[in-house]
Design an enzyme around this catalytic site. Sequence first.
Site, PDB file in Angstrom:
ATOM      1  N   HIS A 162       1.654  11.155  -1.179  1.00  0.00           N
ATOM      2  CA  HIS A 162       3.148  10.660  -0.822  1.00  0.00           C
ATOM      3  C   HIS A 162       3.739  10.067  -1.907  1.00  0.00           C
ATOM      4  CE1 HIS A 162       6.507   8.858   1.213  1.00  0.00           C
ATOM      5  NE2 HIS A 162       5.936   7.690   0.880  1.00  0.00           N
ATOM      6  N   HIS A 167       7.641  10.446  -4.120  1.00  0.00           N
ATOM      7  CA  HIS A 167       8.418   9.446  -4.926  1.00  0.00           C
ATOM      8  C   HIS A 167       8.725   9.882  -6.406  1.00  0.00           C
ATOM      9  CE1 HIS A 167       9.227   6.654  -1.889  1.00  0.00           C
ATOM     10  NE2 HIS A 167       7.817   6.849  -1.254  1.00  0.00           N
ATOM     11  N   GLU A 208      13.378   7.340   1.730  1.00  0.00           N
ATOM     12  CA  GLU A 208      12.096   7.593   2.449  1.00  0.00           C
ATOM     13  C   GLU A 208      12.224   8.673   3.395  1.00  0.00           C
ATOM     14  OE1 GLU A 208       8.603   7.421   1.848  1.00  0.00           O
ATOM     15  OE2 GLU A 208       9.226   5.380   1.241  1.00  0.00           O
ATOM     16  N   SER A 227       6.759  14.908   1.198  1.00  0.00           N
ATOM     17  CA  SER A 227       5.259  14.782   0.801  1.00  0.00           C
ATOM     18  C   SER A 227       4.353  15.466   2.217  1.00  0.00           C
ATOM     19  CB  SER A 227       4.817  13.359   0.635  1.00  0.00           C
ATOM     20  OG  SER A 227       4.956  12.565   1.665  1.00  0.00           O
TER      21      SER A 227
HETATM   22  N1  NLE Z   1       3.990  11.069   6.351  1.00  0.00           N
HETATM   23  C1  NLE Z   1       4.083  11.142   4.927  1.00  0.00           C
HETATM   24  C2  NLE Z   1       2.970  12.327   4.585  1.00  0.00           C
HETATM   25  O1  NLE Z   1       2.374  12.742   5.170  1.00  0.00           O
HETATM   26  O2  NLE Z   1       2.922  12.546   3.343  1.00  0.00           O
HETATM   27  C3  NLE Z   1       3.481   9.747   4.382  1.00  0.00           C
HETATM   28  C4  NLE Z   1       3.898   8.560   4.654  1.00  0.00           C
HETATM   29  C5  NLE Z   1       5.476   8.351   4.512  1.00  0.00           C
HETATM   30  C6  NLE Z   1       5.977   6.808   4.639  1.00  0.00           C
HETATM   31 FE   FE2 Z   2       7.058   5.859   0.510  1.00  0.00          FE
END
Ligand code: NLE
Ligand code: FE2
Length: 295
Positions: A162, A167, A208, A227
């Site tokens: 992630h 990011h 986000e 992500s």
């Molecule tokens: N749900 C995201 C992922 O599975 O990559 C990560 C957490 C984002 C806050």
């Molecule tokens: Fe994040």
Amino acid sequence: MFEEAQYLAPVTRRADGSIEVELSRSHPGFADPVYRERRNRIAELALRHVPGEPIPAVEYTPEEHEVWRIVSAELAVAHRELAVAEYLHGCERLALPKDRIPQLEEVSDWLEPLTGFRYLPAAGLVELREFYGTLADSLFHSTQYIRHHSVPLYTPEPDVVHEVIGHANALASDRFAALYRLAGEAARRVETREALEFVSKVFWFTLEFGVMAEGGELKAYGAGILSSYGEIREFRQMDIRPLDLAAMGTTTYDITHYQDVLFRAESMAHLEDVVGAFWATCDDDAIARLALPVS
Ligand code: NLE
Ligand code: FE2
């Protein structure tokens, strides 16, 4: 990691000085002693980091690199179809490895010449003001562990996939990097806890979990969607609302499942004009007015 900080596993120090990461019962790695030991070791490493020194390297196992390979491959396909052009531009510039987990120090060395951003290692929860505030200095706090291999398509807990695929690719874009920095400046400017939380919720629903109209289609630019190869296939079916600061700053969300309320920007310029300008200028009074319930 930050607001999601609410979900981050608490890190405690045992009597003998060793570090224990407390995974919740519902965590896919809860009953896996090998995974739990990895989490403890990786948290210890982050805690040993001395500011100004290189970020300690994690010796990832072949299994951990394999999780990265699986997720990277799935996401690369999904991104071509579902990510906004500005994010894809960041992916091209950063050119992350697909066959292994990069070290945060490497990610920093690749990012810095592009937009000035560097990473900092986080063992666990980073206090809200610290997480956001340091964005103003082009610093991004990041976890180093990887999600449990049994559920590669989604984790509510921010992991290195992630932080880096979500990011860092955005932080490789000048336009997104500028927005992250503005969020940091806003977090430093506001004084009350309420205003800080409002700023962080606007971040949550944009950088986000934001989505954007592009070429007549809905695309994603939020790192949390970008992500997860599970969530990215679902976001178009969610409750999509117009970009609205007061709504984003006051809507509640549950971080443990796919986000069912998303806010749509009409373009990069629209995002910059509304959200960038808000972070560039907001103060406690302006936020208090925005947060007033509509009567
Ligand atoms: N749900 C995201 C992922 O599975 O990559 C990560 C957490 C984002 C806050
Ligand atoms: Fe994040």
